[in-house]
Design a protein around this motif. Structure first.
Motif, mmCIF file in Angstrom:
data_model
loop_
_atom_site.group_PDB
_atom_site.id
_atom_site.type_symbol
_atom_site.label_atom_id
_atom_site.label_comp_id
_atom_site.label_asym_id
_atom_site.label_seq_id
_atom_site.Cartn_x
_atom_site.Cartn_y
_atom_site.Cartn_z
ATOM 1 N N ASN A 88 -1.964 -2.625 -5.853
ATOM 2 C CA ASN A 88 -0.697 -3.351 -6.027
ATOM 3 C C ASN A 88 0.551 -2.541 -5.700
ATOM 4 N N VAL A 171 -3.541 13.433 -5.530
ATOM 5 C CA VAL A 171 -2.646 13.232 -6.672
ATOM 6 C C VAL A 171 -2.945 14.324 -7.704
ATOM 7 N N CYS A 212 -10.626 10.270 -8.282
ATOM 8 C CA CYS A 212 -11.065 8.877 -8.079
ATOM 9 C C CYS A 212 -11.275 8.134 -9.391
HETATM 10 C C1 FMN Z 1 -6.390 8.896 -5.852
HETATM 11 C C2 FMN Z 1 -5.923 7.472 -5.801
HETATM 12 C C3 FMN Z 1 -4.874 7.106 -4.970
HETATM 13 C C4 FMN Z 1 -4.441 5.768 -4.930
HETATM 14 N N1 FMN Z 1 -3.434 5.419 -4.083
HETATM 15 C C5 FMN Z 1 -3.029 4.127 -4.016
HETATM 16 C C6 FMN Z 1 -1.994 3.729 -3.111
HETATM 17 O O1 FMN Z 1 -1.472 4.515 -2.340
HETATM 18 N N2 FMN Z 1 -1.584 2.422 -3.134
HETATM 19 C C7 FMN Z 1 -2.140 1.501 -3.977
HETATM 20 O O2 FMN Z 1 -1.693 0.345 -3.982
HETATM 21 N N3 FMN Z 1 -3.171 1.834 -4.801
HETATM 22 C C8 FMN Z 1 -3.624 3.117 -4.837
HETATM 23 N N4 FMN Z 1 -4.664 3.465 -5.653
HETATM 24 C C9 FMN Z 1 -5.374 2.412 -6.393
HETATM 25 C C10 FMN Z 1 -6.679 2.046 -5.700
HETATM 26 O O3 FMN Z 1 -6.509 1.836 -4.330
HETATM 27 C C11 FMN Z 1 -7.283 0.768 -6.321
HETATM 28 O O4 FMN Z 1 -7.278 0.847 -7.717
HETATM 29 C C12 FMN Z 1 -8.697 0.490 -5.838
HETATM 30 O O5 FMN Z 1 -9.068 -0.760 -6.348
HETATM 31 C C13 FMN Z 1 -9.726 1.511 -6.313
HETATM 32 O O6 FMN Z 1 -10.955 1.197 -5.727
HETATM 33 P P1 FMN Z 1 -12.370 1.415 -6.415
HETATM 34 O O7 FMN Z 1 -12.344 0.632 -7.718
HETATM 35 O O8 FMN Z 1 -13.334 0.838 -5.447
HETATM 36 O O9 FMN Z 1 -12.535 2.878 -6.668
HETATM 37 C C14 FMN Z 1 -5.100 4.783 -5.731
HETATM 38 C C15 FMN Z 1 -6.144 5.174 -6.561
HETATM 39 C C16 FMN Z 1 -6.558 6.485 -6.597
HETATM 40 C C17 FMN Z 1 -7.722 6.854 -7.478
#
Ligand code: FMN
Length: 252
Positions: A88, A171, A212
């Motif tokens: 989001n 991050v 992650c």
């Molecule tokens: C290290 C990290 C960086 C992320 N960077 C972004 C981002 O740049 N923009 C965004 O909208 N969400 C970001 N997110 C959120 C993830 O893209 C989102 O929660 C996604 O659903 C996670 O996928 P998964 O459940 O398959 O691990 C980030 C999450 C993590 C862990």
């Protein structure tokens, strides 16, 4: 013809979304790129196959281990559907970077989707998404993609994104185990990048950790956490960018 759900999904939202799309094509096989050894073997596909590739967006990019684990795939003109899942805020160059890798592997990219899911670090953003409205929308996307493939339409697609890609340096939120950790080692087993030593699972190798959050999600004792203050500061910084409901998109 075989259908494959191929995903890198530490906290499983991407997996859910890729499977939701794959289901519309009938039965499908799974390739889980979150497993540490998943990039070791060459995987060759056939022209009639349909491969649905899903990755989360990390800083607007494809997570590096996901890209690395795709490199030995041989597309042989199999059809590829790309999915960027984001929390989001924004997905910026994720689809473009994914497309370039999948093109390099010899797939024919026929469609792409961006989809919103609960933020895996700051859970208050997009909480409980994909929700019922998202699922209905994603199902409709899958029907349109299936129709395009069935009709033999081979039109190339273009996806948003810029080059050079956004810089991503990770991050600074690395989970640590607290006093409730019983050392069961489950986190070490499932860490996508081997950042938790099996012999001392209370530790985290910060140089390997990709933040992650999988270890936090799987811990049966809820013993792994990120620094509360750092999380609060990061959440405050992100609030404006993540507040409004972002949309899912289809590129055909
Ligand atoms: C290290 C990290 C960086 C992320 N960077 C972004 C981002 O740049 N923009 C965004 O909208 N969400 C970001 N997110 C959120 C993830 O893209 C989102 O929660 C996604 O659903 C996670 O996928 P998964 O459940 O398959 O691990 C980030 C999450 C993590 C862990």
């Amino acid at each position: 013809m075989s259908v494959y759900a191929i995903y890198f999904s530490p906290t499983r939202s991407t997996e859910k979304i890729v499977k939701l799309l794959a289901k519309e094509f009938g039965t499908y096989g799974e390739i889980d790129l979150s497993k540490q050894n998943s990039g070791e073997n060459v995987r060759a596909f056939k022209e009639e196959d349909i491969c649905i590739f899903g990755v989360p967006s990390y800083g607007g990019r494809v997570p590096a281990p996901a890209l690395e684990r795709m490199k030995k795939m041989k597309g042989n003109k199999a059809k590829a559907v790309l999915v960027a899942v984001y929390g989001n805020r924004a997905y910026e160059d994720t689809l473009l970077e994914l497309k370039e890798q999948v093109d390099l592997c010899g797939f024919h990219v026929t469609a792409a989707v961006s989809a919103v899911a609960e933020h895996s670090i700051m859970h208050q953003f997009a909480r409980k998404r994909p929700d019922a409205k998202d699922k209905k929308e994603l199902k409709a996307f899958a029907e349109k993609i299936a129709h395009k493939i069935k009709s033999g339409d081979e039109k190339e697609i273009s996806v948003p994104g810029n080059k050079p890609y956004r810089k991503y340096n990770g991050v600074p939120l690395k989970p640590k185990a607290g006093k409730d950790c019983k050392g069961c080692g489950l986190c070490a087993q499932v860490c996508p990048v081997g950042a938790i030593p099996a012999e001392s699972p209370k530790k985290t190798d910060k140089s390997k950790c990709i933040s992650c959050m999988r270890c936090i999600q799987v811990c049966p004792k809820k013993a792994r956490k990120v620094n509360k203050l750092k999380l609060k500061i990061a959440s405050m910084k992100m609030k404006k960018a993540c507040e409004d409901r972002k949309k899912n998109e289809l590129f055909l």
